[in-house]
Design an enzyme around this catalytic site. Structure first.
Site, PDB file in Angstrom:
ATOM      1  N   LYS A  83       0.850  -1.206   0.000  1.00 23.37           N
ATOM      2  CA  LYS A  83       0.000   0.000   0.000  1.00 23.37           C
ATOM      3  C   LYS A  83       0.875   1.242   0.000  1.00 23.37           C
ATOM      4  O   LYS A  83       2.093   1.156   0.269  1.00 23.37           O
ATOM      5  CB  LYS A  83      -0.910  -0.025   1.231  1.00 23.37           C
ATOM      6  N   TYR A 102      12.861  32.135   5.136  1.00 20.18           N
ATOM      7  CA  TYR A 102      11.659  32.858   5.585  1.00 20.18           C
ATOM      8  C   TYR A 102      11.709  33.098   7.087  1.00 20.18           C
ATOM      9  O   TYR A 102      12.114  32.225   7.858  1.00 20.18           O
ATOM     10  CB  TYR A 102      10.400  32.037   5.273  1.00 20.18           C
TER      11      TYR A 102
END
Ligand SMILES: *Cc1c(COP(=O)(O)O)cnc(C)c1O
Length: 844
Positions: free
Chosen positions: A512, A739
C-alpha cells in the site's frame, strides 16, 4: 602517450609547484578508478566539480593533475597543471599531438552504428597501416582526448567518433582533429525529414576540399549534405542504384550477414561478415570506402572484415543460460535502431524457438512517444515474449497490447533482477530461444545480459562495468530531487522473510501507499518473484494500478471498497475485505449480475477499534453470508494494534481472534483457506500469530518495526533520497537565512542551497530533518525549510560545488541517515518518513 610539456605547450597552462612526472600512461576522470602514473582531470560538469576528488586521485597514485584553480591539498611529488578550462585545454592538446605526430584522421559521426563503423574502418586500414582507435563511452569534446591518450608516434592512422553532447560542440571537435575522412552513419527511416541535423551540417562545413565525406545515399537528409560540403563525396546504399557503392541480396543470419556488392561497375558476390543486422552493412561499406581512399583494394578489405570481432553492446551474440542465444544490443538505442534490430529478429527467428525481446528505455519525453508506439506494434508482430523494463519502455508494452499481443506474452518490469528472474523462472529460457536485449545507456540493459550470461568470463564482452561509477551520471532526472531504490536489497528482504516464516506460511507482501514510497509496481514484481504469494493494498485504486501493469497475482484490498467499485473488483479478480452485511449484500448483487463470484476476506476487530466486524456480531454476519452465493469467503483476518510494543495486548487480541474464527469453522462448516493476523512486528516477535499467512510491509523495506522489535540479520533498507547542490556561496556575518529570518550568520559562513522542500515531503515543522549528507559528511539545515528550497551550512565540508550529490535519506560514503533516525527527530515513525516522500518523484 601523454607528455607534460605537450600539455603545457598546447594549452597555455601553468605549472603549479615543482614538476614531477613528465609522461603519463592515460587520462583519468574518475578518482576512484585512478591508477599509478595516470593524469587526473578535475572537471566541472552538471554533476559537480571533481576538484574535490584530487586527494583521492593522489592517494590512488596519479602522477599528474590538470585543474582549474590552485589545489589546496598536498600535491608534493605530483605534476600539477593549472588551466582556464580543463576540456578546452585537452582539446588544444588533441590538435597539438595530431599535428605533431602527423597521423591521418578519420572521423565517424551520425545517429547509429558509429562504434561498429569505427571498428570496421580500423580493421580495413590495419591490413596495410598501423591504425589506432579507442571506443570511448563518453559523449562530447572530452571523448577526443580520452580516445587519443594512447596514440603513439608509430601510428599512421587514427579513427575517432564525434558525438556532440550539446548544440554547437561539433565545430570545436572537427577543428581539433582536422579529419581527412568523415563518415556519417544513418539509418533510413523515421528520422529522415529531409533536412540534415545541424551538428552533421557543421561537420560537413568544416571539411576541407581535399578531404572525403562518406554519406548514406538512401537518406534524403544525407544526400542533402553532399550538395553543401566542399569535400569530395562518396555514397553508399542498400538496394538503390545511384550510390557509388551498393549492397544487395542481403541475408541475415544468427551469426552473421551475407551480401553482394556493386562498385565501379563490378560485382562482388557471396560475401559475409560476422555482424548481426542488415543495417550494419552500411558500416561495412563505409569501411571499404575509407580503405579504397587509402589504396586498399576492395577484395582485401572484404577479407579483413570477415575477421571483425563483435563490438560489446552492439548486436553481440553471446551464450545465455540454458544455452539460449543472447543478442546484446545494449550500448545505445533509439526507435530506428530498435526497429532495425526487430527486423533482424524477424528474419532469423524462423526455424528456431521463441523470439524474446527485452527492452529498456529507447528515448524520453514527447519526442519518443511515437517511437514507443511503433516499436510496440512491431514487437506484437515479431516477438513471442516481450519484456519491457522501466517506466518509459512500458509504453511500448502497452502499445503491443493495444495491437493485439496476448497479455500472457507481455511483461513490464522495473529492474534487471526481475527481468532476468521472469525469463528464467516464468518463461523457462531454453536452448532454442533468441533473446534480443536493447536500451539506451541510461537504461543499463546490459545488467540483464550480465544476469543471463552462461559463462561469467563473457562479462568482459559487455558494455559498462556493473558497478559503473558513473551510473549516476547517466541518470539525469528532470526533477531536482529523486529516489533510488536498491532492488537487490528488496529481493533479499523478501527472501529473508520467507526463510523466517517457513514454507507452510504464505507471505502477503503489503505494498500500500506506493509500497511505502518504494514504488508499488516494481516492489510487487520483486516480491512475487522472490516468494510472496499475495499482495496487500489499501484501496481499489492501488489494486487496479497493479493489474494495469500486468500483475495477475491475488490482491487483497485491506481497506474500504465502496459498492460502486464492486464491479471493478469482480472484473479484475481483486479480493475485498468484508465486515458489514449491507456492503456484502451489495457486492453479492453485483457479482450475480456479472454472473461470477467475488472473493473476500472477513476482517475481525479483535481490539484495535478500527475497520472490522466486532466479535459479537461475527456469528450473525456469517449466518447471512452463507446465503450470498456470489461471494466466496476465502479468508479471515485481524490486525494488531501494538505488536511492536505490548506482547500482552497482542496475546489478548490473538485470543479474541481465535474465539471468533474457531467456532465459526465448527458451526458453519466454512473452511478458511487463509487465516492471518501478523504484520511485520508480530511476524518477528509472535510466531504463534503466523497462522497460515502473514501480512508484511515494513520489514520487506528493511525498516525496524520499533526499538523493541528489531529486524533480524539479513534485512537492509533499500531507499535513498537524493538531490544535488543548487548553489554554493559565502554569506557575510549577520546575514539572515530563509523565511522569517530565523537564522542569522554569526561569522562569515559558507552555505549550500538545496532544491528540496516541504512540497516534496521534506518536513518543515514542528521539527525538520535536521541534517543531510554532502561528500559523506553531515551538514546541518539552517533557517526554515521552504516549499522547494532548503539551506545547509557547509562549514564542515571543503570544495562543494554546484551539482554535487546530496543525500537526504540513505547512505553516502561511510555515513547513513536512516528512516528511524529521521523519524525520531520529526517525532514520528519510520513509516511516515518514507511514505511522505512524494510519489511523483522519479524513482529508479
Ligand atoms: C499496513 C498493514 C499491514 C503491514 O504492516 P507492517 O507493519 O508494515 O508490516 C498489515 N496489515 C494491515 C491491515 C495493514 O494495514
Amino acid at each position: 602517450m601523454i607528455s607534460l610539456y605537450d600539455i603545457l605547450e598546447a594549452s597555455n597552462g601553468q605549472l603549479f609547484g615543482e614538476p614531477a612526472a613528465q609522461i603519463f600512461t592515460d587520462f583519468c576522470v574518475d578518482a576512484s578508478s585512478a591508477r599509478e602514473n595516470m593524469l587526473f582531470l578535475a572537471l566541472k560538469t552538471d554533476h559537480g566539480d571533481t576538484h574535490h576528488d584530487i586527494p583521492e586521485a593522489i592517494a590512488n597514485g596519479v602522477a599528474g593533475i590538470i585543474c582549474m584553480r590552485p589545489p589546496e591539498y598536498d600535491t608534493y611529488g605530483v605534476s600539477v597543471v593549472l588551466v582556464r578550462d580543463t576540456v578546452d585545454a585537452l582539446l588544444a592538446w588533441v590538435q597539438h599531438v595530431i599535428g605533431k605526430l602527423d597521423v591521418r584522421v578519420s572521423v565517424v559521426a551520425g545517429s547509429i552504428g558509429k562504434s561498429v563503423t569505427l571498428e570496421a574502418i580500423r580493421q580495413v586500414l590495419s591490413t596495410r597501416y598501423s591504425a589506432h582507435a579507442a571506443l570511448i563511452d563518453v559523449e562530447g569534446r572530452l571523448a577526443l582526448p580520452l580516445a587519443l591518450s594512447r596514440l603513439s608516434p608509430s601510428h599512421q592512422h587514427v579513427i575517432v567518433k564525434l558525438q556532440p553532447s550539446q548544440a554547437g560542440e561539433m565545430a570545436a571537435m572537427v577543428q581539433a582533429v582536422q579529419p581527412e575522412v568523415a563518415v556519417i552513419t544513418h539509418l533510413p527511416g523515421m528520422e529522415d525529414g529531409g533536412t540534415p541535423d545541424a551538428e552533421q551540417q557543421a561537420l560537413m562545413d568544416y571539411l576541407s576540399p581535399t578531404s572525403l565525406a562518406i554519406l548514406n545515399y538512401d537518406l534524403e537528409s544525407a544526400r542533402a549534405l553532399s550538395t553543401t560540403t566542399r569535400a569530395q563525396v562518396r555514397t553508399i546504399g542498400i538496394d538503390t542504384f545511384g550510390a557509388d557503392m551498393m549492397a544487395f541480396n542481403i541475408v541475415a543470419g544468427p551469426d552473421g550477414t551475407g551480401f553482394d556488392l556493386r562498385y565501379g561497375g563490378e560485382r562482388f558476390v557471396g560475401h559475409w561478415v560476422p555482424l548481426l543486422g542488415k543495417h550494419l552493412v552500411y558500416s561495412v561499406m563505409a569501411a571499404l570506402t575509407v580503405g579504397l581512399h587509402y589504396g586498399i583494394p576492395l577484395e582485401e578489405g572484404l577479407k579483413a572484415l570477415k575477421m571483425l570481432e563483435p563490438v560489446p553492446g552492439r548486436m553481440n551474440g553471446l551464450i545465455g543460460k540454458n544455452d539460449s542465444l543472447l543478442v546484446d544490443d545494449t550500448y545505445a538505442a533509439n526507435p530506428q535502431s530498435t526497429l532495425a534490430a526487430l527486423d533482424w529478429l524477424s528474419e532469423v527467428k524462423h526455424g528456431r524457438g521463441r523470439a524474446i525481446f527485452v527492452m529498456g528505455s529507447i528515448g524520453e519525453g514527447e519526442a519518443a512517444r511515437q517511437g514507443y508506439r511503433s516499436v510496440g506494434r512491431r514487437a506484437a508482430e515479431v516477438v513471442d515474449v516481450f519484456i519491457t523494463q522501466g517506466i518509459d519502455a512500458a509504453q511500448a508494452a502497452r502499445s503491443a497490447l493495444d495491437y493485439g499481443m496476448d497479455i500472457s506474452r507481455v511483461r513490464m518490469t522495473y529492474n534487471p533482477h526481475d527481468t532476468a528472474a521472469l525469463l528464467e523462472q516464468q518463461f523457462k529460457l531454453n536452448a532454442d530461444d533468441i533473446v534480443l536485449l536493447k536500451g539506451t545507456a541510461k537504461a543499463h540493459i546490459e545488467r540483464v545480459t550480465r544476469l543471463l550470461i552462461k559463462d561469467p568470463a563473457d562479462n568482459e564482452k559487455l558494455v559498462r562495468g556493473y558497478d559503473d561509477p558513473d551510473a549516476a551520471v547517466h541518470f539525469q532526472p528532470v526533477r531536482s530531487n529523486w529516489v533510488e531504490i536498491d532492488a537487490t536489497s528488496l529481493a533479499n528482504n523478501v527472501r529473508a522473510m520467507k526463510a523466517l516464516i517457513g514454507s507452510k506460511v504464505s507471505l502477503m507482501a503489503v505494498v500500500k501507499s506506493d509500497a511505502y514510497g518504494h514504488g508499488a509496481v516494481s516492489m510487487s514484481q520483486t516480491a512475487l518473484l522472490n516468494g510472496a504469494n499475495y499482495l496487500g493494498v489499501s484501496s481499489m485504486h492501488e489494486a487496479l494500478e497493479l493489474r494495469e501493469a500486468g500483475i495477475d497475482a491475488p490482491i487483497l484490498v485491506m481497506g474500504y471498497t465502496p459498492t460502486y467499485l464492486a464491479q471493478q473488483a469482480v472484473q479484475h479478480g481483486i479480493t475485498v475485505t468484508l465486515y458489514d452485511l449491507e456492503l456484502a449484500r451489495a457486492f453479492d448483487r453485483t457479482a450475480r449480475e456479472l454472473n461470477t463470484r467475488l472473493r473476500a476476506h472477513v476482517k475481525v476487530d479483535s481490539g484495535m477499534g478500527r475497520l472490522g466486524i466486532m466479535p459479537d456480531d461475527a456469528v450473525t454476519l456469517f449466518r447471512h453470508l452463507g446465503a450470498l452465493r456470489h461471494i466466496e469467503i476465502e479468508g479471515i483476518y485481524t490486525h494488531f494494534s501494538a505488536a511492536d510494543e505490548d506482547p500482552d495486548y497482542t496475546a489478548y487480541q490473538l485470543d479474541v481472534f481465535k474465539s471468533v474464527y474457531k467456532p465459526l469453522q465448527a458451526t458453519t462448516g466454512v473452511k478458511f483457506k487463509y487465516i492471518h493476523a501478523a504484520n511485520s512486528a508480530a511476524t518477528i516477535a509472535h510466531k504463534e500469530a503466523h497462522f497460515n499467512m502473514v501480512r508484511v510491509g515494513l520489514a520487506l523495506y528493511g525498516m525496524h518495526p520499533s526499538d523493541k522489535v528489531r529486524l533480524p540479520e539479513g534485512f537492509s533498507p533499500a531507499l535513498t533520497w537524493k538531490t544535488a547542490i543548487a548553489q554554493v556561496k559565502t554569506l557575510p556575518p549577520d546575514h539572515a537565512v530563509g523565511y522569517g529570518n530565523t537564522y542569522t550568520t554569526r561569522r562569515e559562513e559558507r552555505v549550500g542551497i538545496i532544491p528540496v522542500g516541504y512540497a516534496d515531503g521534506f518536513r518543515r515543522a514542528p521539527e525538520h530533518w535536521g541534517e543531510m549528507l554532502v561528500h559523506g559528511v553531515r551538514v546541518p539545515i539552517i533557517g526554515r525549510v521552504s516549499m522547494e528550497k532548503t539551506v545547509v551550512s557547509l562549514a564542515a565540508v571543503p570544495d562543494v560545488a554546484i551539482g554535487d550529490e546530496v543525500v537526504l535519506l540513505g547512505r553516502q560514503g561511510n555515513d547513513i541517515i536512516t528512516a528511524e533516525e529521521v523519524a525520531a527527530r520529526l517525532g514520528t515513525i519510520n513509516y511516515e518518513v518514507v511514505c511522505n516522500i512524494l510519489p511523483r518523484m522519479p524513482r529508479r
